[in-house]
Design an enzyme around this catalytic site. Structure first.
Site: not given
Length: 338
Positions: A164, A238, A334
């Site tokens: 990520r 998310s 995130e």
């Protein structure tokens, strides 16, 4: 080329959380040449934020600088033996690209069906889902350098991809505006069913020899079951990264929590399921004011009706604190906070 600067624009429809904040200045880019015009006008010498689909952002206050909304469109394919190079403009919806590839039997994107957002955002955080990461199919991208006013090409190794993360999210955050991405795909199917939920759903459907279309449909069904539709429930998918810890720390946690969910990573590291950690802290389905945790997936924070960005941010802080107190593991957001 002329750029149109709009003033005092509501950002509600430009972020999937549906947060009502105002942009002082707003510029929509439909042609890369407009970025050169913006550079010449000195726009990038001021505060600016590049916006794609708004699916990975939380506004907590009015944005005082320039919002640069990327809306460049176009997809083209080039064949070289069994390799297919797909070049998509940054403003294309990611899921539209996935289905363009599936409809043409191009293999590689199907496990990432229904990820929200645009093509331009895909390399920034090295998007991934259900056993696949963007870095595995990324070939190159063209990006505009807002410091020097030139277009640059980045190949896979230039992007420093990790879980990520990429150069665009870390050391060069905010400097480059991606205008198109090229993916290297394959005409020979290589079905990835390593993720348990996919295998289970295929079994439920009595599919023994899945096609890439089957995989995309199954992944989409799993996502719809777990994740709320942003058009009806504001969310950014998310909200937290799955934390990565050392094997030593994992072994200690495993003794205390035998059912902890984990995935092996390179270099003796272990990835934990953030959703499981949050659920153990009894946050799943909880509501605080107008913000909440989605009832089917604890990783997802939601705007129930008219939450402010600060309400959602404060909820995330409480979750981070509780997980740290219980597991001594620090969750990272995130979603980008502004």
């Amino acid at each position: 080329m002329h750029i149109n600067i709009q003033s005092a624009i509501s950002l509600k429809k430009y972020n999937t959380f549906g947060i009502e904040e105002i942009a002082t200045n707003f510029i929509e880019i439909t042609d890369p040449i407009q970025l050169l015009s913006a550079f010449e006008a000195g726009i990038f010498e001021k505060d600016f934020l590049t916006l794609g689909g708004g699916s990975n952002i939380l506004f907590t206050k009015p944005y005082q600088g320039y919002i640069i909304k990327i809306n460049i469109k176009g997809i083209q394919a080039t064949t070289l033996k069994q390799d297919i190079f797909i070049t998509a403009s940054a403003g294309e919806i990611w899921n539209d690209l996935v289905w363009y590839c599936i409809n043409n039997n191009y293999n590689g994107l199907e496990n990432m069906a229904l990820i929200p957002g645009t093509v331009g955002a895909s390399p920034v955080q090295n998007i991934g889902a259900y056993g696949t990461e963007l870095m595995n199919i990324f070939y190159s991208c063209v990006a505009f350098d807002t410091l020097e006013g030139v277009f640059r090409i980045f190949h896979n190794e230039d992007c420093k991809f990790s879980y990520r993360d990429s150069i665009f999210k870390s050391e060069q955050k905010g400097r480059y505006i991606i205008i198109e991405v090229t993916y290297k795909l394959d005409t020979l199917p290589s079905i990835n069913t390593t993720y348990g939920a996919i295998s289970k759903e295929l079994e439920n459907r009595n599919i023994t020899n899945p096609t890439i279309r089957d995989i995309a449909e199954v992944v989409s069904a799993i996502r719809v079951e777990k994740l709320p539709d942003p058009s009806t429930v504001g969310n950014a998918g998310s909200f937290f990264k799955n934390p990565i810890i050392s094997l030593e720390q994992y072994n200690k946690l495993k003794e205390l929590f035998p059912n902890i969910i984990s995935f092996n990573m390179p270099n003796n590291q272990i990835k934990l399921a953030a959703g499981w950690l949050i659920e153990q802290c009894e946050w799943k389905g909880k509501v605080v004011g107008q913000a909440g945790v989605w009832k089917n997936q604890a990783l997802v924070l939601i705007n129930i009706h008219s939450a402010t960005g600060n309400e959602i941010f404060e909820l995330s802080s409480k979750i981070i604190n509780d997980v740290y107190q219980k597991f001594n593991v620090k969750l990272e957001r995130e979603v980008n906070i502004f």
